[in-house]
Design an enzyme around this catalytic site. Structure first.
Site, PDB file in Angstrom:
ATOM      1  N   HIS A 216     -37.783 -22.981  42.040  1.00  0.00           N
ATOM      2  CA  HIS A 216     -36.402 -22.509  41.937  1.00  0.00           C
ATOM      3  C   HIS A 216     -36.197 -21.731  40.650  1.00  0.00           C
ATOM      4  CE1 HIS A 216     -36.352 -26.087  39.423  1.00  0.00           C
ATOM      5  NE2 HIS A 216     -35.211 -25.672  38.884  1.00  0.00           N
TER       6      HIS A 216
ATOM      7  N   ASP B 100     -32.794 -21.363  37.976  1.00  0.00           N
ATOM      8  CA  ASP B 100     -31.667 -22.268  37.762  1.00  0.00           C
ATOM      9  C   ASP B 100     -30.328 -21.677  38.213  1.00  0.00           C
ATOM     10  OD1 ASP B 100     -33.232 -24.338  36.699  1.00  0.00           O
ATOM     11  OD2 ASP B 100     -33.251 -23.398  34.731  1.00  0.00           O
TER      12      ASP B 100
ATOM     13  N   HIS C 221     -39.576 -21.834  38.546  1.00  0.00           N
ATOM     14  CA  HIS C 221     -40.381 -22.929  38.000  1.00  0.00           C
ATOM     15  C   HIS C 221     -40.347 -24.115  38.954  1.00  0.00           C
ATOM     16  CE1 HIS C 221     -36.290 -23.519  36.500  1.00  0.00           C
ATOM     17  NE2 HIS C 221     -36.553 -24.815  36.396  1.00  0.00           N
TER      18      HIS C 221
ATOM     19  N   ARG D 151     -32.244 -30.334  28.358  1.00  0.00           N
ATOM     20  CA  ARG D 151     -32.270 -28.884  28.587  1.00  0.00           C
ATOM     21  C   ARG D 151     -30.974 -28.265  28.091  1.00  0.00           C
ATOM     22  NH1 ARG D 151     -32.446 -26.639  34.610  1.00  0.00           N
ATOM     23  NH2 ARG D 151     -30.366 -25.818  34.158  1.00  0.00           N
TER      24      ARG D 151
HETATM   25  C1  SIN Z   1     -35.772 -28.118  35.507  1.00  0.00           C
HETATM   26  O1  SIN Z   1     -35.808 -27.638  36.634  1.00  0.00           O
HETATM   27  O2  SIN Z   1     -35.000 -27.728  34.652  1.00  0.00           O
HETATM   28  C2  SIN Z   1     -36.749 -29.213  35.149  1.00  0.00           C
HETATM   29  C3  SIN Z   1     -38.077 -28.668  34.823  1.00  0.00           C
HETATM   30  C4  SIN Z   1     -38.988 -29.728  34.299  1.00  0.00           C
HETATM   31  O3  SIN Z   1     -38.594 -30.892  34.208  1.00  0.00           O
HETATM   32  O4  SIN Z   1     -40.125 -29.392  33.948  1.00  0.00           O
END
Ligand code: SIN
Length: 292
Positions: A120, A122, A268, A283
């Site tokens: 995905h 974000d 990612h 994050r």
């Molecule tokens: C996310 O999608 O922000 C999480 C990515 C992760 O935990 O590596």
């Protein structure tokens, strides 16, 4: 993957422009296509303008950058994010108490799910989706918990010229409805509604001017203006194409590492292969522009 083989060299021939040398940071690329580890900088700051400019450039040139051995307080993490723009508040995910801009990323043996298990970018359901996300992992499992990153520039550039022409000008509908119930285990109640947006299937990066694929499996409901079955088939093809390992790098976390990815040109996917161990961090997400 046999269908990707041919007799004309690799499926994607990447030619990177030779960038100017960096003076205040070091750069160690993970692959020629995507990802680089940045060294020689303490993100706890204060950072000089030259260093900030070089971090911007490292992100533009590598799409996702990584930093090791960083020791940031929540305020320093937020302050680092603000160097790149105003901070985004996630429409659904849990955050640290009293700090909506500091999202919690956590999975342990009792978690029903972990963040980002599917490919995905974000929050593409937002009309102005985040430009970048800065993930700081403070607790790592003994092994595993890597994050994979895929270049949506490479995915776009590797398409046939006919497919590029077909996708030109198409728009897709993105919905945040997949957030419904997703964070119930954190005690997060569902909202009456989640954002929706229409975005170009191929977007142009505002900094690099490069084109990137911008459809997002969890969020893109359909491509507009074409029959439903055609949209389903094209999206299925694009998701399979985007997941080609040729476009990817894989980051192996250590405690106190940071990954900063550009959501405008990167997808990612986080590996939850470390159960029953714990992986935990925060994050900070930077607001972006309307994709064009
Ligand atoms: C996310 O999608 O922000 C999480 C990515 C992760 O935990 O590596």
């Amino acid at each position: 993957m046999d269908s990707l083989r041919g007799n004309n060299g690799p499926r994607y021939k990447h030619l990177a422009a030779e960038g100017a040398p960096y003076e205040t940071i070091t750069l160690d690329p993970l692959t020629p296509i995507i990802g680089a580890e940045v060294g020689g900088v303490d993100l706890a700051g204060p950072l000089g303008n030259r260093t900030i400019d070089e971090i911007h450039r490292a992100l533009a040139e590598n799409s996702v950058i990584f930093f090791r051995d960083q020791h940031l307080s929540p305020d320093q993490h937020l302050a680092f994010g603000r160097l790149f723009g105003d901070l985004h508040v996630h429409p659904a995910a849990p955050h640290e108490p009293g700090i909506p801009e500091l999202m919690v990323i956590h999975a342990d043996k009792d978690s029903p799910r972990a963040n980002g298990e599917g490919w995905h970018t974000d929050v593409s359901c937002d009309a102005e989706p985040p430009m970048g996300s800065i993930l700081y992992i403070k607790q790592c499992p003994p092994k595993g918990g890597d994050t994979l990153f895929a270049s949506m520039y490479a995915a776009y550039e590797a398409l046939s010229e006919r497919m590029k022409a077909y996708l030109e000008g198409l728009t897709a509908f993105h919905s945040g409805d997949n957030y419904r119930g997703m964070y119930a285990n954190y005690g997060v109640a569902d909202k009456p509604s989640y954002p929706t947006a229409k975005h170009p299937v191929v977007r142009t990066h505002p900094v690099t001017g490069r084109k990137a694929l911008y459809v997002n499996a969890g969020f893109t409901r359909r491509i507009l203006g074409i029959p439903r079955d055609e949209s389903d088939a094209i999206l299925r093809y694009l998701y399979e194409h985007m997941a080609n390992p040729l476009f990817q790098c894989r980051f192996r976390w250590r405690e106190n590492s940071i990954a900063f990815w550009d959501n405008r040109c990167v997808q990612h996917r986080a590996m939850w292969d470390y159960w029953p161990h714990t992986r935990s961090g925060n994050r900070v997400t930077v607001k972006g522009d309307r994709p064009v």
